[in-house]
Scaffold this active site. Structure first.
Site, PDB file in Angstrom:
ATOM      1  N   HIS A 246      34.160  -8.650  -8.518  1.00 40.01           N
ATOM      2  CA  HIS A 246      34.088  -8.957  -9.951  1.00 40.01           C
ATOM      3  C   HIS A 246      32.696  -9.426 -10.420  1.00 40.01           C
ATOM      4  O   HIS A 246      32.092  -8.853 -11.304  1.00 40.01           O
ATOM      5  CB  HIS A 246      35.085 -10.076 -10.296  1.00 40.01           C
TER       6      HIS A 246
HETATM    7  O1  RIB Z   1      39.374 -13.581 -11.278  1.00 35.68           O
HETATM    8  C1  RIB Z   1      38.203 -13.279 -10.587  1.00 35.68           C
HETATM    9  C2  RIB Z   1      37.220 -14.395 -10.677  1.00 35.68           C
HETATM   10  O2  RIB Z   1      37.795 -15.592 -10.152  1.00 35.68           O
HETATM   11  C3  RIB Z   1      35.953 -14.160  -9.851  1.00 35.68           C
HETATM   12  O3  RIB Z   1      34.864 -14.780 -10.471  1.00 35.68           O
HETATM   13  C4  RIB Z   1      36.263 -14.853  -8.566  1.00 35.68           C
HETATM   14  O4  RIB Z   1      35.085 -15.270  -7.859  1.00 35.68           O
HETATM   15  C5  RIB Z   1      37.026 -16.049  -9.042  1.00 35.68           C
HETATM   16  O5  RIB Z   1      36.071 -17.017  -9.478  1.00 35.68           O
END
Ligand code: RIB
Ligand code: CA
Length: 318
Positions: A246
């Site tokens: 992500h």
């Molecule tokens: O939902 C994904 C996010 O939540 C990403 O940033 C992961 O590292 C967690 O922080």
């Protein structure tokens, strides 16, 4: 001219890849890293951020520790700790302990002072819960106008990951998220699960990273393969043997805006409701009375994203 950025993170396996991409891409200058409670307790986020920077030879980039809990909700991270771990993150990243030390200044103080003194544009890239950012807004009324662009990894329109309706970063501190999304930024870009789940990294890609033999290639393969095991075991993607990374998509966007496809819509965060707390409510059909405030990414270009990781991490350290 390299684009300057600060990453605010809860390092975490995908945060770690984002930090490496920001620290190593020739078109970027990672000015500093701030940490916040999220995937793991904030002191572990700090230690992990230091580990990553030292491992790739960028221990010169400063790390500042931030809030160790949400600004309001009293029930996090306890439920998270009770919930079965997905294995996607770990308290200690699987690379050596850091030799560098965190800076003594608090993250919020560093962020406020840095933007107050900035003579060039610095993009702000929060990829964890938004507690630090909300605190900056509360402490310094001019903070928002000093940030030229904020690129948030968080939120979801189609489906959540921590609940059916909410994404983890926004859910973990919904009051902070509501304040940040409503703050009136010059340019707010949101990279939600809708986009990051289109930019999956596969075991075939991580094999190429390992084969590079560079610190970033070895580390990113290790972190992403941990993610793939976690996703395959707990929240399988349509494609087995692949997982979203992500946070790194936010950094890749700063290098090449075409990595994501956005719609300009009004986005707000729900802060109440057993089923809905932490949901990013996207006014896709202009039904509300508020004007659009957010470039919300509904799609991402997987090939461009993965190619950027492979090209950047293949470079031998100077
Ligand atoms: O939902 C994904 C996010 O939540 C990403 O940033 C992961 O590292 C967690 O922080
Ligand atoms: Ca994160």
């Amino acid at each position: 001219m390299r684009r300057k950025l600060i990453i605010d993170c809860d390092t975490g396996s995908d945060d770690a890849v984002a930090i490496m991409l920001a620290a190593l891409h020739p078109k970027l200058e990672l000015v500093g890293v701030t940490t916040v409670n999220g995937n793991v307790p904030v002191e572990n986020c700090t230690d992990n951020s230091l580990r990553v920077l030292d491992f790739i030879g960028r221990g010169d980039i400063p790390v500042y520790e931030g809030l160790n809990r949400p600004i309001a909700r009293q029930d996090f991270p306890i439920p998270r700790a009770i919930k079965k771990s997905t294995g996607i993150h770990s308290k200690e990243l699987a690379i050596p302990a850091p030799t560098s030390k965190k800076r003594q200044k608090a993250a919020v103080e560093y962020l406020i002072e840095t933007y107050r003194a900035a003579t060039e544009e610095i993009a702000l890239v929060p990829v964890g819960p938004l507690s630090n950012i909300a605190a900056c807004i509360a402490v310094d009324p001019k903070f928002v106008e000093r940030v030229p662009e904020i690129v948030i990894m968080g939120g979801a329109h189609h489906h959540g990951n921590v609940t059916p309706s909410a994404e983890f970063n926004v859910w973990a501190d919904p009051d902070a998220s509501a304040s940040v999304f409503a703050a009136g930024w010059k340019r707010l870009v949101c990279v939600p699960l809708d986009a990051t789940h289109e930019a999956l990294v596969s075991l075939e890609d991580t094999a190429k990273m390992t084969a590079m033999g560079t610190p970033a290639g070895i580390a990113s393969a290790r972190f992403i393969e941990q993610r793939i095991r976690g996703y395959d075991a707990n929240q399988p993607m349509k494609e087995k043997g692949a997982a979203p990374v992500h946070d790194a998509v936010c950094v890749a966007y700063l290098v090449d805006n075409s990595i994501i496809t956005t719609d300009f819509r009004h986005v707000a965060v729900e802060t109440v409701g057993t089923l809905t707390v932490g949901r990013t409510v996207v006014d896709t059909n202009f039904r509300g009375e508020h004007a659009p405030n957010c470039h919300f990414a509904f799609h991402a270009d997987r090939r461009k994203f993965v190619d950027m990781l492979l090209t950047t991490f293949a470079k031998k350290p100077a």
